[in-house]
Design a protein around this motif. Sequence first.
Motif, short mmCIF file in Angstrom:
data_model
loop_
_atom_site.label_atom_id
_atom_site.label_comp_id
_atom_site.label_asym_id
_atom_site.label_seq_id
_atom_site.Cartn_x
_atom_site.Cartn_y
_atom_site.Cartn_z
N ALA A 1 34.75 34.36 43.79
CA ALA A 1 36.00 33.59 43.86
C ALA A 1 36.94 33.97 42.71
N LEU A 2 36.41 34.11 41.51
CA LEU A 2 37.22 34.49 40.36
C LEU A 2 37.76 35.91 40.51
N ARG B 1 42.40 39.54 41.84
CA ARG B 1 42.97 40.60 42.68
C ARG B 1 44.01 40.08 43.67
N LYS B 2 44.16 38.77 43.69
CA LYS B 2 45.07 38.11 44.63
C LYS B 2 44.68 38.37 46.09
N THR B 3 43.36 38.41 46.33
CA THR B 3 42.84 38.59 47.69
C THR B 3 42.11 37.33 48.16
N ASN B 4 42.30 36.24 47.42
CA ASN B 4 41.61 35.00 47.77
C ASN B 4 42.11 34.47 49.11
N LYS B 5 41.21 33.84 49.83
CA LYS B 5 41.52 33.27 51.14
C LYS B 5 41.94 31.80 51.01
N GLU C 1 38.01 28.43 47.07
CA GLU C 1 37.42 29.75 47.32
C GLU C 1 35.91 29.72 47.10
N ILE C 2 35.48 29.00 46.08
CA ILE C 2 34.03 28.87 45.84
C ILE C 2 33.36 28.24 47.05
#
Length: 140
Positions: A50-51, A56-60, A67-68
Motif C-alpha cells: 500500500a505504501l 508511485r501513485k498507482t494506488n486503487k 489500500e491496506i
Amino acid sequence: MKVIQWNKNEIAIERVVVNDISEILSKLEDNMQIANVACWEQLAFATILALKSAERKTNKAKTVRGEILIRLVGTLQIHEAIRKAGVKEGENFIVAFGENASNHLREFIQKNNLKTVPIEDCSKDKAKSLMELSAIVDVL
C-alpha cells in the motif's frame, strides 16, 4: 510488537483486543489501520504494498488505510474488504507506519487502554498464500 524497517520508516504491528469497534475506529489515526486477519505477516506485506503504491501513485483506494484493506483480501471493492478484513470484536492486528511508528503505536495502545495479545508467526505456506492475495491487486 513486530517492527519492520522499510525505507527510512517503520512498520509496527501489535495484536490487540477490541471491545468497542466504533470507539477504536473513531480514534484511529491516519498512519494506522486495524484489521481482523490471520497473520501479522499478511498485514505487514499489505502495508508495504500500500505504501509503495501510494508513492508511485498507482494506488486503487483513496487512502493508504483503504489500500491496506483492499490488499488484505485481494479485491478492489472497499465494502468487501471491510466486510472480510475490517476490525471485529475480539483479537485484531493494528499497524502503524511512518517515522517512529513503534513508539507511536505503543503510545496509542497505552492511551486507549488496549489489551495486547502475544503475536505468533504463521507458517511459511500460509503467509505465502496470504501475501499472494495482497499482490493480486496490482493486476486487477
